[in-house]
Design a protein around this motif. Structure first.
Motif, short mmCIF file in Angstrom:
data_model
loop_
_atom_site.label_atom_id
_atom_site.label_comp_id
_atom_site.label_asym_id
_atom_site.label_seq_id
_atom_site.Cartn_x
_atom_site.Cartn_y
_atom_site.Cartn_z
N GLY A 148 6.91 5.68 -6.06
CA GLY A 148 7.77 4.93 -6.97
C GLY A 148 7.74 3.44 -6.71
N ARG A 149 6.60 2.89 -6.33
CA ARG A 149 6.55 1.47 -6.01
C ARG A 149 5.25 0.84 -6.50
NH1 ARG A 149 4.80 1.03 0.17
NH2 ARG A 149 3.86 3.08 0.49
N HIS A 150 5.27 -0.49 -6.50
CA HIS A 150 4.10 -1.32 -6.78
C HIS A 150 3.52 -1.04 -8.18
CE1 HIS A 150 3.26 -1.94 -2.18
NE2 HIS A 150 4.51 -2.19 -2.52
N GLY A 168 0.06 -2.82 -9.82
CA GLY A 168 0.07 -2.75 -8.37
C GLY A 168 -0.74 -1.58 -7.84
N ASP A 169 -0.89 -1.56 -6.53
CA ASP A 169 -1.71 -0.49 -5.91
C ASP A 169 -0.97 0.83 -5.80
OD1 ASP A 169 0.07 -0.76 -3.79
OD2 ASP A 169 -1.41 -1.45 -2.34
N GLU A 182 -6.97 2.10 -12.16
CA GLU A 182 -6.53 0.73 -12.39
C GLU A 182 -5.54 0.24 -11.34
OE1 GLU A 182 -7.43 2.67 -16.39
OE2 GLU A 182 -6.09 3.14 -14.72
N ASN A 183 -5.29 1.01 -10.29
CA ASN A 183 -4.37 0.56 -9.25
C ASN A 183 -4.88 -0.73 -8.62
OD1 ASN A 183 -3.02 2.91 -9.77
ND2 ASN A 183 -3.41 3.85 -7.78
N GLY A 184 -3.99 -1.69 -8.40
CA GLY A 184 -4.36 -2.94 -7.75
C GLY A 184 -5.27 -3.83 -8.58
N THR A 185 -5.02 -3.88 -9.88
CA THR A 185 -5.91 -4.63 -10.77
C THR A 185 -5.12 -5.54 -11.71
OG1 THR A 185 -5.92 -3.01 -12.59
CG2 THR A 185 -7.51 -2.66 -10.81
N GLY A 215 -8.60 -5.44 -6.33
CA GLY A 215 -8.30 -5.82 -4.96
C GLY A 215 -6.99 -6.57 -4.81
N HIS A 216 -6.08 -6.37 -5.77
CA HIS A 216 -4.74 -6.95 -5.70
C HIS A 216 -3.78 -5.92 -5.07
CE1 HIS A 216 -5.94 -10.23 -8.42
NE2 HIS A 216 -6.54 -9.31 -9.16
N ARG A 217 -2.72 -6.41 -4.43
CA ARG A 217 -1.75 -5.48 -3.85
C ARG A 217 -0.64 -5.15 -4.86
NH1 ARG A 217 3.05 -5.41 -0.51
NH2 ARG A 217 3.05 -3.54 0.82
#
Length: 369
Positions: A148-150, A168-169, A182-185, A215-217
């Motif tokens: 439940g985050r990012h 977010g990731d 698409e996590n962290g994009t 590569g984004h958090r």
């Protein structure tokens, strides 16, 4: 549920008088007045200005509020949101052609079976401002995340008319290096949700074609600079919050490189640099928990032209980063408690949302007697 109080707002989005909650803060550009415009908000997350006056404000619990003519009205037609953890109704973006299209874009955590993803929806705001009509989902990230985050979730309309959305990731560090989700994009979409043919990973086997950079958090701030370049500000772990200029196809390194450590104190990845991975333009250590981002035109404060304004959730200040040297000024007062979003208003005033106070504020130069 309590109804937000609108203290003073007219069509040009200018306060008619300074309310009792006005606060004077000292800044490098001289004293400024900070006036509370809307109070009684419940976990506000994003806001945007409507042409001709008025505002839209999101609350994480799922309410979209239309503020105009001294009143606040809940807007019907918002998509279903998943409110677990950091999820909920998140950003709102009002495009440049709103006067004709009346389209409103929303980001949110979209239910996906037993999990949730980051979603993007669009609807047309009714002429009376009480409903989104024809609301439809334009995009949702690949299913599979249960944390439940990012969620990321800032929306920007590029100078090219494309829609840029941060994701977010989702708390799954390594997924930020996997182009198969698409996590962290940052993703880039056409207005109708289709994929632009010139996206960098179109046609690459195993890659999601919506991806613009990776590569984004957890980028919770995004804005265009005065030349139309896209920038994001993203949360690190324990240290390593970053400001990055976003380039197509670029890899920003999380979690292989980072300026910070895990919350446990352990080292992250391989260090702070690696060939093929981008360096941040600026980073914070310790973390200040950035959220919201605006790059200022200089309309009311010419000396701040091109500077970045970013909210701090952790320390409760408004960060001003010089646009060339990235030296920081902390603008802080009672109003800046857990600053979540910041925007430039139609007349050059700086507006920001405080989660800590459940309120929207407007900052202007101090009136001279």
């Amino acid at each position: 549920m309590t109804r937000p109080t609108v203290l003073s707002l007219i069509a040009a989005a200018v306060l008619t008088s300074a309310p009792a909650s006005a606060e004077t803060l000292q800044t490098s550009a001289g004293p400024v007045e900070v006036d509370q415009v809307v109070s009684g908000l419940n976990e506000p997350w994003g806001f945007g200005f409507l042409p001709g006056g008025g505002l839209l404000i999101t609350e994480r619990g799922g309410r979209l509020l239309h503020v105009a003519d001294g009143t606040s009205t809940p807007v019907r037609g918002v998509p279903e949101v998943e409110t677990g953890g950091q999820g909920g109704l998140l950003d709102v973006m009002i495009p440049r052609d709103f006067a004709g299209s009346r389209e409103v874009f929303l980001s949110f955590s979209i239910p996906q079976g037993r999990g949730a993803g980051t979603g993007l929806a669009v609807g047309r705001l009714s002429t009376d401002g009480t409903a989104l009509e024809g609301t439809r989902i334009l995009f949702q990230s690949e299913p599979g995340s249960r944390g439940g985050r990012h969620f990321g979730s800032r929306i920007v309309e590029g100078v090219d008319g494309k829609i840029y959305l941060t994701i977010g990731d989702r708390g799954d560090d390594d997924s930020a290096q996997d182009l198969g989700n698409e996590n962290g994009t940052v993703v880039r979409l056409n207005r109708d949700g289709t994929v632009p043919a010139d996206n960098p990973f179109v046609g690459q086997a195993g890659a999601q074609s919506e991806i613009w950079s990776y590569g984004h958090r957890n980028a919770q701030g995004a804005a265009l600079d005065l030349d139309g370049n896209l920038w994001v500000v993203e949360h690190g772990a324990r240290g390593g919050d970053e400001v990055n200029r976003v380039e197509p196809g670029a890899n920003y390194g999380w979690p292989v490189i980072a300026y910070g450590r895990q919350y446990s104190g352990l080292r992250i990845g391989e260090g702070t640099e690696k060939p093929g991975m981008e360096q941040p333009a600026h980073y914070w250590d310790p973390s200040m928990a950035p959220s919201g981002m605006m790059i200022y035109s200089g309309a009311l404060w010419p000396e701040w032209r091109g500077d970045m304004f970013i909210g701090s959730l952790k320390f409760g200040y408004l960060s001003r980063l010089d646009g060339s040297s990235f030296t920081e000024e902390e603008i802080e007062g009672d109003a800046t408690a857990r600053t979540r979003d910041v925007r430039e208003g139609p007349n050059g005033a700086i507006w920001f949302l405080s989660v800590g106070n459940g309120a929207l504020y407007r900052m202007t130069p101090e009136a001279r007697g």
